[in-house]
Scaffold this motif. Structure first.
Motif, mmCIF file in Angstrom:
data_model
loop_
_atom_site.group_PDB
_atom_site.id
_atom_site.type_symbol
_atom_site.label_atom_id
_atom_site.label_comp_id
_atom_site.label_asym_id
_atom_site.label_seq_id
_atom_site.Cartn_x
_atom_site.Cartn_y
_atom_site.Cartn_z
ATOM 1 N N ARG A 71 35.800 -24.898 67.750
ATOM 2 C CA ARG A 71 36.860 -25.857 67.411
ATOM 3 C C ARG A 71 36.289 -27.154 66.860
ATOM 4 N NH1 ARG A 71 40.059 -26.149 72.850
ATOM 5 N NH2 ARG A 71 41.089 -27.905 71.774
ATOM 6 N N MET A 72 35.075 -27.515 67.303
ATOM 7 C CA MET A 72 34.456 -28.749 66.799
ATOM 8 C C MET A 72 33.953 -28.581 65.370
ATOM 9 S SD MET A 72 32.495 -30.380 70.102
ATOM 10 C CE MET A 72 32.241 -31.922 69.207
ATOM 11 N N LEU A 73 33.747 -27.336 64.935
ATOM 12 C CA LEU A 73 33.327 -27.096 63.555
ATOM 13 C C LEU A 73 34.510 -27.129 62.590
ATOM 14 C CD1 LEU A 73 30.797 -24.178 64.160
ATOM 15 C CD2 LEU A 73 30.275 -26.585 63.760
ATOM 16 N N LEU A 74 35.723 -26.972 63.130
ATOM 17 C CA LEU A 74 36.931 -26.988 62.300
ATOM 18 C C LEU A 74 37.416 -28.425 62.116
ATOM 19 C CD1 LEU A 74 38.799 -23.991 64.002
ATOM 20 C CD2 LEU A 74 37.533 -23.949 61.838
ATOM 21 N N PRO A 75 38.293 -28.649 61.132
ATOM 22 C CA PRO A 75 38.891 -29.989 60.976
ATOM 23 C C PRO A 75 39.582 -30.414 62.259
ATOM 24 C CG PRO A 75 39.371 -28.615 59.071
ATOM 25 C CD PRO A 75 38.730 -27.718 60.083
ATOM 26 N N LYS A 76 39.420 -31.668 62.628
ATOM 27 C CA LYS A 76 39.954 -32.153 63.902
ATOM 28 C C LYS A 76 41.473 -32.176 63.879
ATOM 29 C CE LYS A 76 35.928 -34.912 65.192
ATOM 30 N NZ LYS A 76 35.429 -36.229 65.629
ATOM 31 N N GLU A 77 42.063 -31.777 65.017
ATOM 32 C CA GLU A 77 43.513 -31.791 65.149
ATOM 33 C C GLU A 77 43.990 -33.192 65.513
ATOM 34 O OE1 GLU A 77 44.597 -28.890 67.991
ATOM 35 O OE2 GLU A 77 43.766 -27.189 66.861
ATOM 36 N N VAL A 78 45.242 -33.486 65.140
ATOM 37 C CA VAL A 78 45.831 -34.806 65.385
ATOM 38 C C VAL A 78 47.032 -34.618 66.307
ATOM 39 C CG1 VAL A 78 46.874 -36.846 64.351
ATOM 40 C CG2 VAL A 78 45.064 -35.602 63.132
ATOM 41 N N ASP A 79 47.135 -35.487 67.332
ATOM 42 C CA ASP A 79 48.257 -35.380 68.259
ATOM 43 C C ASP A 79 49.490 -36.069 67.701
ATOM 44 O OD1 ASP A 79 47.730 -38.066 68.508
ATOM 45 O OD2 ASP A 79 46.849 -37.918 70.501
ATOM 46 N N GLU A 80 50.567 -36.148 68.517
ATOM 47 C CA GLU A 80 51.827 -36.726 68.067
ATOM 48 C C GLU A 80 51.697 -38.204 67.734
ATOM 49 O OE1 GLU A 80 54.578 -35.952 71.144
ATOM 50 O OE2 GLU A 80 54.647 -33.766 70.813
ATOM 51 N N GLU A 81 50.746 -38.889 68.367
ATOM 52 C CA GLU A 81 50.563 -40.328 68.114
ATOM 53 C C GLU A 81 49.622 -40.598 66.952
ATOM 54 O OE1 GLU A 81 49.270 -41.991 71.756
ATOM 55 O OE2 GLU A 81 51.134 -41.549 72.836
ATOM 56 N N GLY A 82 49.149 -39.537 66.316
ATOM 57 C CA GLY A 82 48.289 -39.708 65.151
ATOM 58 C C GLY A 82 46.824 -39.871 65.485
ATOM 59 N N GLU A 83 46.451 -39.679 66.757
ATOM 60 C CA GLU A 83 45.051 -39.803 67.157
ATOM 61 C C GLU A 83 44.376 -38.433 67.140
ATOM 62 O OE1 GLU A 83 44.861 -41.682 70.916
ATOM 63 O OE2 GLU A 83 45.719 -43.594 70.235
ATOM 64 N N GLU A 84 43.098 -38.424 66.825
ATOM 65 C CA GLU A 84 42.356 -37.167 66.762
ATOM 66 C C GLU A 84 42.101 -36.637 68.173
ATOM 67 O OE1 GLU A 84 38.805 -37.865 64.583
ATOM 68 O OE2 GLU A 84 39.795 -37.916 62.619
ATOM 69 N N GLU A 85 42.313 -35.335 68.361
ATOM 70 C CA GLU A 85 42.089 -34.708 69.658
ATOM 71 C C GLU A 85 40.653 -34.212 69.762
ATOM 72 O OE1 GLU A 85 44.909 -31.623 70.158
ATOM 73 O OE2 GLU A 85 46.620 -32.959 70.446
ATOM 74 N N ASP A 86 40.045 -34.486 70.919
ATOM 75 C CA ASP A 86 38.679 -34.042 71.175
ATOM 76 C C ASP A 86 38.733 -32.709 71.928
ATOM 77 O OD1 ASP A 86 36.041 -33.650 71.796
ATOM 78 O OD2 ASP A 86 35.678 -35.709 72.448
ATOM 79 N N PRO A 87 38.199 -31.617 71.374
ATOM 80 C CA PRO A 87 38.216 -30.319 72.062
ATOM 81 C C PRO A 87 37.518 -30.347 73.417
ATOM 82 C CG PRO A 87 37.587 -30.055 69.757
ATOM 83 C CD PRO A 87 37.558 -31.528 70.051
#
Length: 247
Positions: A71-87
């Motif tokens: 998951r860290m090799l993939l583009p980072k996901e963004v939560d509802e508040e627009g912040e990047e989620e750390d796997p």
């Protein structure tokens, strides 16, 4: 000849991860997942245990680490508040909780060891003090209490207890469970059918000793009719049910 390697024993996968984090002197909030995963898998390969319950726990954590690594090799996901989620966030939370519980258990163990060192002095009370009884003034203790007042208090207590009794339910008797052996009863009914060949269902039930025996006998008759051991006939609605044995 291979050189035997003695591995440290860990209480579980989280314990092993904490050991690797401390060993590599890395920040628990910023785990180098690639490096830690490689070291974790290397330990798994060297493990020699026949207990599949223990091995499965370590393998589940290995799969979790590999999943986080991917998951860290993939583009980072963004939560509802627009912040990047750390796997790694969920894993970090579990490690922090485990670390807290582990240190608490060590602290409790230390306290238990310290408590075992406490020594208490045996009782050393002089006999005259141990045998001393405080003098009672019975007149002061009784005060203005009389037999009439005591009788009134007793009657009020008895009345309160009687008021708690349900006048209807208190008349109920005890319901006792009747133990009926189904196999024994089946043999009895089959023997009765062989002996009489044709008989009244009413007469059979009247020979039973209680309500439970009547119910069990009725069920046995239904089963015997289903399996073709007996034939049942009735001329009209209110006539006796006649049973003919085919045994």
């Amino acid at each position: 000849m291979a050189i035997p390697v003695k591995l440290e024993v860990f209480e579980g996968p989280l314990d092993l991860l904490l050991h690797l984090i401390d060993k590599n002197k890395v920040d628990i909030y910023d785990i180098p997942i690639v490096e830690i995963t490689e070291q974790y898998l290397d330990y798994i390969r060297k493990m020699d245990t026949d207990d599949m319950n223990i091995m499965s726990e370590f393998l589940v954590m290995a799969a979790t680490l590999i999943d986080i690594k991917c998951r860290m090799l993939l583009p980072k996901e963004v939560d509802e508040e627009g912040e990047e989620e750390d796997p790694r966030q969920e894993l970090v939370q579990k490690l922090l909780e485990y670390k807290m519980y582990k240190y608490m258990s060590l602290e409790l163990k230390d306290r238990q060891v310290d408590a075992a060192k406490n020594l208490y002095r045996a009782k050393n009370i002089p006999p005259e003090v141990a045998l001393y009884q405080y003098p009672l003034d019975y007149k002061e203790l009784i005060g203005d209490m009389t037999l009439s007042k005591l009788h009134g208090i007793f009657k009020s207590i008895i009345k309160r207890q009687e008021d708690k009794i349900d006048p209807i339910r208190s008349q109920y008797g005890n319901i006792e469970k009747e133990e009926i052996d189904m196999d024994v009863k089946t043999l009895y009914v089959e023997a009765y059918a062989r002996e009489h060949k044709s008989f009244s269902f009413r007469n059979l039930l009247e020979k039973q000793g209680g309500k439970m025996e009547v119910i069990v006998t009725f069920l046995i008759i239904l089963e015997m009719m289903k399996t073709g051991k007996i034939v049942i006939s009735q001329d009209s609605i209110f006539d006796d049910i006649m049973i003919t044995s085919l045994l």
